[in-house]
Design a protein around this motif. Structure first.
Motif, mmCIF file in Angstrom:
data_model
loop_
_atom_site.group_PDB
_atom_site.id
_atom_site.type_symbol
_atom_site.label_atom_id
_atom_site.label_comp_id
_atom_site.label_asym_id
_atom_site.label_seq_id
_atom_site.Cartn_x
_atom_site.Cartn_y
_atom_site.Cartn_z
ATOM 1 N N GLY A 24 35.948 37.602 20.862
ATOM 2 C CA GLY A 24 34.584 37.226 20.750
ATOM 3 C C GLY A 24 34.240 36.221 21.949
ATOM 4 O O GLY A 24 33.151 35.881 22.188
ATOM 5 N N SER A 25 35.249 35.418 21.974
ATOM 6 C CA SER A 25 35.216 34.109 22.879
ATOM 7 C C SER A 25 35.086 34.465 24.298
ATOM 8 O O SER A 25 34.693 33.604 25.206
ATOM 9 C CB SER A 25 36.416 33.130 22.562
ATOM 10 O OG SER A 25 36.122 32.586 21.292
ATOM 11 N N LEU A 26 36.063 35.653 24.513
ATOM 12 C CA LEU A 26 35.796 36.359 25.996
ATOM 13 C C LEU A 26 35.246 37.556 26.246
ATOM 14 O O LEU A 26 35.840 38.497 25.695
ATOM 15 C CB LEU A 26 37.497 36.322 26.430
ATOM 16 C CG LEU A 26 38.029 34.877 26.998
ATOM 17 C CD1 LEU A 26 38.299 33.915 25.974
ATOM 18 C CD2 LEU A 26 39.285 35.176 27.814
ATOM 19 N N ARG A 27 34.146 37.705 26.851
ATOM 20 C CA ARG A 27 33.815 39.335 27.437
ATOM 21 C C ARG A 27 34.834 39.790 28.409
ATOM 22 O O ARG A 27 35.608 39.090 29.124
ATOM 23 C CB ARG A 27 32.487 39.000 28.230
ATOM 24 C CG ARG A 27 31.296 38.558 27.115
ATOM 25 C CD ARG A 27 30.152 38.604 27.868
ATOM 26 N NE ARG A 27 28.962 38.015 26.891
ATOM 27 C CZ ARG A 27 28.434 36.681 26.945
ATOM 28 N NH1 ARG A 27 29.144 36.006 27.889
ATOM 29 N NH2 ARG A 27 27.653 36.266 26.293
ATOM 30 N N PRO A 28 35.143 41.017 28.260
ATOM 31 C CA PRO A 28 35.980 41.867 29.089
ATOM 32 C C PRO A 28 36.039 41.440 30.610
ATOM 33 O O PRO A 28 36.993 41.333 31.305
ATOM 34 C CB PRO A 28 35.703 43.292 28.883
ATOM 35 C CG PRO A 28 34.922 43.311 27.703
ATOM 36 C CD PRO A 28 34.387 41.954 27.451
ATOM 37 N N GLU A 29 34.591 41.159 31.021
ATOM 38 C CA GLU A 29 34.530 40.880 32.438
ATOM 39 C C GLU A 29 34.714 39.510 32.903
ATOM 40 O O GLU A 29 34.818 39.079 33.952
ATOM 41 C CB GLU A 29 33.113 41.203 32.914
ATOM 42 C CG GLU A 29 32.128 40.268 32.109
ATOM 43 C CD GLU A 29 31.387 40.747 31.030
ATOM 44 O OE1 GLU A 29 30.328 40.317 30.437
ATOM 45 O OE2 GLU A 29 32.118 41.641 30.555
#
Length: 265
Positions: free
Chosen positions: A89-94
């Motif tokens: 949740g802290s890092l979006r895939p992009e």
């Protein structure tokens, strides 16, 4: 096993780091929840409102043990989901290829596997080694912070050897870095209720807990999300848990967690 006077074998259970036997009060409370508090918390009729009230009370009980407010507690299926949600949740895939995460070499598989998945997506990972007594050096954590470090994830109590990590020292140090500091996640599954935790004083943004480690039921846990912390949903659907974790709430499990928390408080 131990032999009783009648030569019958009695089990002596000594695996509480793995899981704990639910308190009798927890079993009773969950039984009543299954028979009486069975309404869907999203329903507007009396039974639904009773379930919603029970969940709100449970948020209070969990929050009280870590110095948080009830609106910062989000129920999950356990510690593994809470850890995964905190990390993914802290890092979006992009954002993966432009991001950096710091963790330790002794984290639980639910953290290490999640971090490894992000590594395959291009995220840069720094794994901090531990000393001979299994502890992380806060100075080494700080020395590895980069401009693109988005998350530091350190467990509070190591699940195999019981080493207590200096999360309070790390959190306070990160707080001194200012508004661009990385987010701080603590896996407190083995520490929750057993050690004093103050998420505000320690500068913790995300903290994972699980019920079955404190004589509550399996299949229920929680993630503390500091007020104002942006965290992408991990499960999508009906918008439960303030729109951040969808799925009809496990009311009996939540009541079991609340009961266990109250007995520890």
């Amino acid at each position: 096993m131990d032999k009783t006077a009648g030569n019958e074998l009695k089990i002596v259970y000594m695996d509480n780091s793995s899981t704990t036997k639910p308190f009798p009060e927890v079993v009773t409370a969950m039984g009543l929840a299954l028979s009486d508090t069975f309404g869907n918390p999203s329903s507007l009729h009396r039974l639904g409102l009773e379930s919603e009230k029970a969940i709100t009370q449970a948020r209070h009980s969990v929050a009280a043990l870590i110095g948080a407010s009830k609106n910062e507690i989000y129920f999950t299926s356990g510690g593994t989901e809470a850890n995964n949600w905190a990390i993914f949740g802290s890092l979006r895939p992009e954002q993966s290829e432009s991001s950096h995460i710091i963790t330790s070499s002794v984290e639980h598989p639910s953290v290490m596997s999640a971090v490894d998945r992000l590594k395959h997506l291009g995220c840069k990972i720094t794994i901090i080694p531990v000393s001979r007594d299994g502890k992380v050096d806060p100075a080494e954590v700080l020395s590895n912070i980069r401009e693109n470090t988005r998350l530091v994830s350190i467990m509070l109590v190591q699940n195999e050897i019981g080493a207590i990590q200096p999360c309070e020292v790390i959190g306070r140090a990160l707080s001194n870095l200012g508004p661009r500091r990385p987010r701080f996640h603590v896996d407190a599954v083995q520490a929750f209720a057993r050690l004093k935790i103050d998420v505000v004083e320690w500068g913790i943004d995300l903290l994972s807990v699980s019920a079955h480690k404190i004589h509550g039921p399996k299949g229920i846990g929680a993630l503390y999300i500091h007020q104002g912390t942006q965290l992408d949903p991990f499960i999508f659907g009906g918008g439960q848990e303030q729109g951040r974790r969808s799925g009809t709430e496990n009311v009996p499990g939540i009541i079991g967690l609340k009961t266990a928390c109250d007995l520890w408080s």
